[in-house]
Design a protein around this motif. Sequence first.
Motif, PDB file in Angstrom:
ATOM      1  N   UNK A 283       0.854  -1.188   0.000  1.00 42.98           N
ATOM      2  CA  UNK A 283       0.000   0.000   0.000  1.00 42.98           C
ATOM      3  C   UNK A 283       0.890   1.238   0.000  1.00 42.98           C
ATOM      4  N   UNK A 284       0.377   2.307  -0.553  1.00 43.48           N
ATOM      5  CA  UNK A 284       1.167   3.519  -0.710  1.00 43.48           C
ATOM      6  C   UNK A 284       1.405   4.267   0.581  1.00 43.48           C
TER       7      UNK A 284
ATOM      8  N   UNK B 184      -1.988   9.957   1.977  1.00 49.18           N
ATOM      9  CA  UNK B 184      -2.819   9.907   0.776  1.00 49.18           C
ATOM     10  C   UNK B 184      -3.712   8.669   0.714  1.00 49.18           C
ATOM     11  N   UNK B 185      -3.233   7.524   1.248  1.00 47.20           N
ATOM     12  CA  UNK B 185      -4.087   6.341   1.285  1.00 47.20           C
ATOM     13  C   UNK B 185      -5.295   6.578   2.188  1.00 47.20           C
ATOM     14  N   UNK B 186      -5.069   7.209   3.324  1.00 47.88           N
ATOM     15  CA  UNK B 186      -6.186   7.515   4.217  1.00 47.88           C
ATOM     16  C   UNK B 186      -7.170   8.466   3.552  1.00 47.88           C
ATOM     17  N   UNK B 187      -6.658   9.462   2.826  1.00 45.04           N
ATOM     18  CA  UNK B 187      -7.545  10.409   2.160  1.00 45.04           C
ATOM     19  C   UNK B 187      -8.366   9.720   1.069  1.00 45.04           C
ATOM     20  N   UNK B 188      -7.714   8.914   0.250  1.00 43.32           N
ATOM     21  CA  UNK B 188      -8.432   8.231  -0.831  1.00 43.32           C
ATOM     22  C   UNK B 188      -9.448   7.228  -0.293  1.00 43.32           C
ATOM     23  N   UNK B 189      -9.144   6.637   0.862  1.00 42.52           N
ATOM     24  CA  UNK B 189     -10.088   5.695   1.460  1.00 42.52           C
ATOM     25  C   UNK B 189     -11.255   6.423   2.119  1.00 42.52           C
TER      26      UNK B 189
ATOM     27  N   UNK C 129     -14.384  11.678  -9.372  1.00 40.17           N
ATOM     28  CA  UNK C 129     -14.512  11.060 -10.698  1.00 40.17           C
ATOM     29  C   UNK C 129     -13.257  11.229 -11.540  1.00 40.17           C
ATOM     30  N   UNK C 130     -12.203  11.796 -10.970  1.00 38.42           N
ATOM     31  CA  UNK C 130     -10.981  12.051 -11.745  1.00 38.42           C
ATOM     32  C   UNK C 130      -9.718  11.671 -10.961  1.00 38.42           C
ATOM     33  N   UNK C 131      -9.763  10.563 -10.273  1.00 32.20           N
ATOM     34  CA  UNK C 131      -8.535  10.054  -9.665  1.00 32.20           C
ATOM     35  C   UNK C 131      -8.329  10.379  -8.211  1.00 32.20           C
ATOM     36  N   UNK C 132      -9.265  11.082  -7.568  1.00 34.66           N
ATOM     37  CA  UNK C 132      -9.109  11.367  -6.154  1.00 34.66           C
ATOM     38  C   UNK C 132      -8.347  12.642  -5.877  1.00 34.66           C
ATOM     39  N   UNK C 133      -8.147  12.912  -4.589  1.00 36.18           N
ATOM     40  CA  UNK C 133      -7.488  14.155  -4.175  1.00 36.18           C
ATOM     41  C   UNK C 133      -6.013  13.955  -3.883  1.00 36.18           C
ATOM     42  N   UNK C 134      -5.529  12.728  -3.877  1.00 34.20           N
ATOM     43  CA  UNK C 134      -4.108  12.462  -3.629  1.00 34.20           C
ATOM     44  C   UNK C 134      -3.675  11.270  -4.468  1.00 34.20           C
ATOM     45  N   UNK C 135      -2.393  11.241  -4.793  1.00 31.97           N
ATOM     46  CA  UNK C 135      -1.831  10.085  -5.503  1.00 31.97           C
ATOM     47  C   UNK C 135      -0.975   9.331  -4.496  1.00 31.97           C
ATOM     48  N   UNK C 136      -1.357   8.090  -4.252  1.00 31.99           N
ATOM     49  CA  UNK C 136      -0.774   7.344  -3.143  1.00 31.99           C
ATOM     50  C   UNK C 136       0.219   6.281  -3.569  1.00 31.99           C
ATOM     51  N   UNK C 137       0.612   6.236  -4.825  1.00 33.37           N
ATOM     52  CA  UNK C 137       1.582   5.231  -5.254  1.00 33.37           C
ATOM     53  C   UNK C 137       2.868   5.389  -4.463  1.00 33.37           C
ATOM     54  N   UNK C 138       3.430   4.261  -4.026  1.00 32.56           N
ATOM     55  CA  UNK C 138       4.623   4.315  -3.184  1.00 32.56           C
ATOM     56  C   UNK C 138       5.799   4.934  -3.916  1.00 32.56           C
ATOM     57  N   UNK C 139       6.621   5.660  -3.182  1.00 33.76           N
ATOM     58  CA  UNK C 139       7.895   6.221  -3.620  1.00 33.76           C
ATOM     59  C   UNK C 139       7.693   7.382  -4.588  1.00 33.76           C
ATOM     60  N   UNK C 140       7.077   7.132  -5.757  1.00 36.96           N
ATOM     61  CA  UNK C 140       7.028   8.162  -6.782  1.00 36.96           C
ATOM     62  C   UNK C 140       6.170   9.339  -6.345  1.00 36.96           C
ATOM     63  N   UNK C 141       5.160   9.103  -5.482  1.00 38.97           N
ATOM     64  CA  UNK C 141       4.284  10.168  -5.016  1.00 38.97           C
ATOM     65  C   UNK C 141       4.567  10.503  -3.565  1.00 38.97           C
ATOM     66  N   UNK C 142       5.855  10.663  -3.240  1.00 43.84           N
ATOM     67  CA  UNK C 142       6.224  10.991  -1.872  1.00 43.84           C
ATOM     68  C   UNK C 142       5.649  12.347  -1.462  1.00 43.84           C
TER      69      UNK C 142
END
Length: 648
Positions: free
Chosen positions: A71-72, A76-81, A127-140
């Motif tokens: 998980x990222x 951001x993971x908490x926000x997207x969830x 509808x456009x990807x959420x408010x944060x990008x939570x991918x690990x490392x690249x979206x630090x």
Amino acid sequence: MAKTNSGTERTNMLVSELIRRDEGRWNITKLKQIFTQDTVQEIRKISVSSFHIPHRLEIYRIKLPGRPTDIGEGKPENQNHAIIFTRGEALQTIDMNQLLIIVGSELHRVRFHYGHPDIFDRIFHITRGGISKASKIINLSEDIFSGFNSTLRGGYITHHEYIQVGKGRDVGMNQISLFEAKVANGNGEQTLSRDVYRLGRRFDFYRMLSFYFTTVGFYFSSMVTVLTVYVFLYGRLYMVLSGLEKAILDDPSIHQSKSLEAALATQSVFQLGLLLVLPMLMEIGLERGFRTALGDFIIMQLQLASVFFTFQLGTKAHYYGRTILHGGAKYRGTGRGFVVFHAKFADNYRLYSRSHFVKGLELVMLLVIYEVYGKSYRSSSLYLFITFSMWFLVASWLFAPFVFNPSGFEWQKTVDDWTNWKRWMGNRGGIGIQQDRSWESWWEESQEHLKNTDIRGRVLEVILAFRFLIYQYGIVYHLNIAHHSKSLLVYGLSWLVMATVLLVLKMVSMGRRKFGTDFQLMFRILKGLLFLGFISVMTVLFVVCGLTISDLLAGLLAFMPTGWAFLLVGQACRPLFKGVGLWESIKELGRAYEYIMGIIIFMPIVILSWFPFVSEFQTRLLFNQAFSRGLQISMILAGRKESPPTEF
């Protein structure tokens, strides 16, 4: 039993209906409001242990993006969830980070992050990807990616400032460096991301410039500034060792003209960074007057602000450049504790060894070689004009952590730091041994970026390590023992000397492991034979071949960088060296270099700690008058010894 099961099913159905109606806590009063009296009595008669009341009812399931360990990043993971459970059209994310880390020009609509609380258009973002990008490392740096998300999809960000809040945190030198490292890592990952690429391709020229200078451009410029110093000094190293600079300066047309020195003198003024000071002076001057601006500038220099910001320049350049080469950015906790404490030498060494100390010592060698081999034909003023700003950079990178370290030059703390550092260097690592307990664990941790890099990153590391071979190639032809020969045989013999030194170190290492514990006599005999062989070889070289003391000193300047190049190549090609059984030798070579670097950096601290006024001056520099007076009084009280009781 059948009746009980039937009652259980009915009760479960009734309670499920209760939960579906969202009635909160289910007590008897609320049950009577919803169900009939007979139903309530039926529920009360049935034993609670005979049926299972569903405390939680699954409404719908959310699938996590991959395995739980993949998980990222947390926020951001908490926000997207959490956005799934929100209602309405507006969404506020409260984090209270009111610090303006990255700002943009509102005119060109490139403001992506201005601190929280942020208000989002929920319908647009969900509808456009959420408010944060939570991918690990690249979206630090997840906050700014929400701005990237909005802009790429046709949205825009406005800033409405009703009240300006300044958030302060009690931080010291190390906490600031960790924060700068984290942000530099995040900007490195932004540079590599597809979001920045797409934004740069879609913006017009002026909007793209504003976007560049308010996001990754600042860190890219910092890296280019440091790289310029390296390119300049390595170019000078080539010119002075090849004789090209001597030929230019010995030319009569240049020798009789002072225009070159005048041009270099003017250049040195700008090398001090005075152009970077002008915006600050203009801003303070327009707000509070130019006399006040000049006074503030002088006070800042007396408080060593230039030393601090020059040091942080190295932090930004190192972590940004390493992320560009290898990726692998990670979150770095900066801490929230009390920061007015003395950081141990081992802590500072772990934190700044690769980012500042190694680079500072490399620049010292370049400056020393440039001075030694060009002193015979170069005027002293010319050398001073060219290299003054670089000596200032070297001093800042090597000693700023100790200057801004409370009680950094107190004698007793210096002794304790040395004892702690020696213990840390000697402890063995292993599974479960933290990096603050053992040098080996820290050394393994410091190569983490190489473990996850690709073949391109390893090849680039090897290519960059080859720059240390320039020292050996250039200096060996200037040794007296070479007798001004330009033959490749001289360079080949220098490699023979290097191979012999490495072989001796390997023999000592193997002897320590094999005989060091059970056969002390054999190990001492081995060291004695090696010492006698070294004395014999050196005697022959001095008497027969014309070796001089200056050749020995020059040999250190030539072969020490070569050994460091071997170490860097070994770390980059770790799987290969482990396969052939040479990894332990690489580790021992690394330990030897760490000892040498630690002693070189620690010696000036020891010398300054001998003088009590240095510690008092540092305390007055770091703290205000009342606090520094309290520290001095506390040290006096701590030094008093209680008198023994009087015997009657």
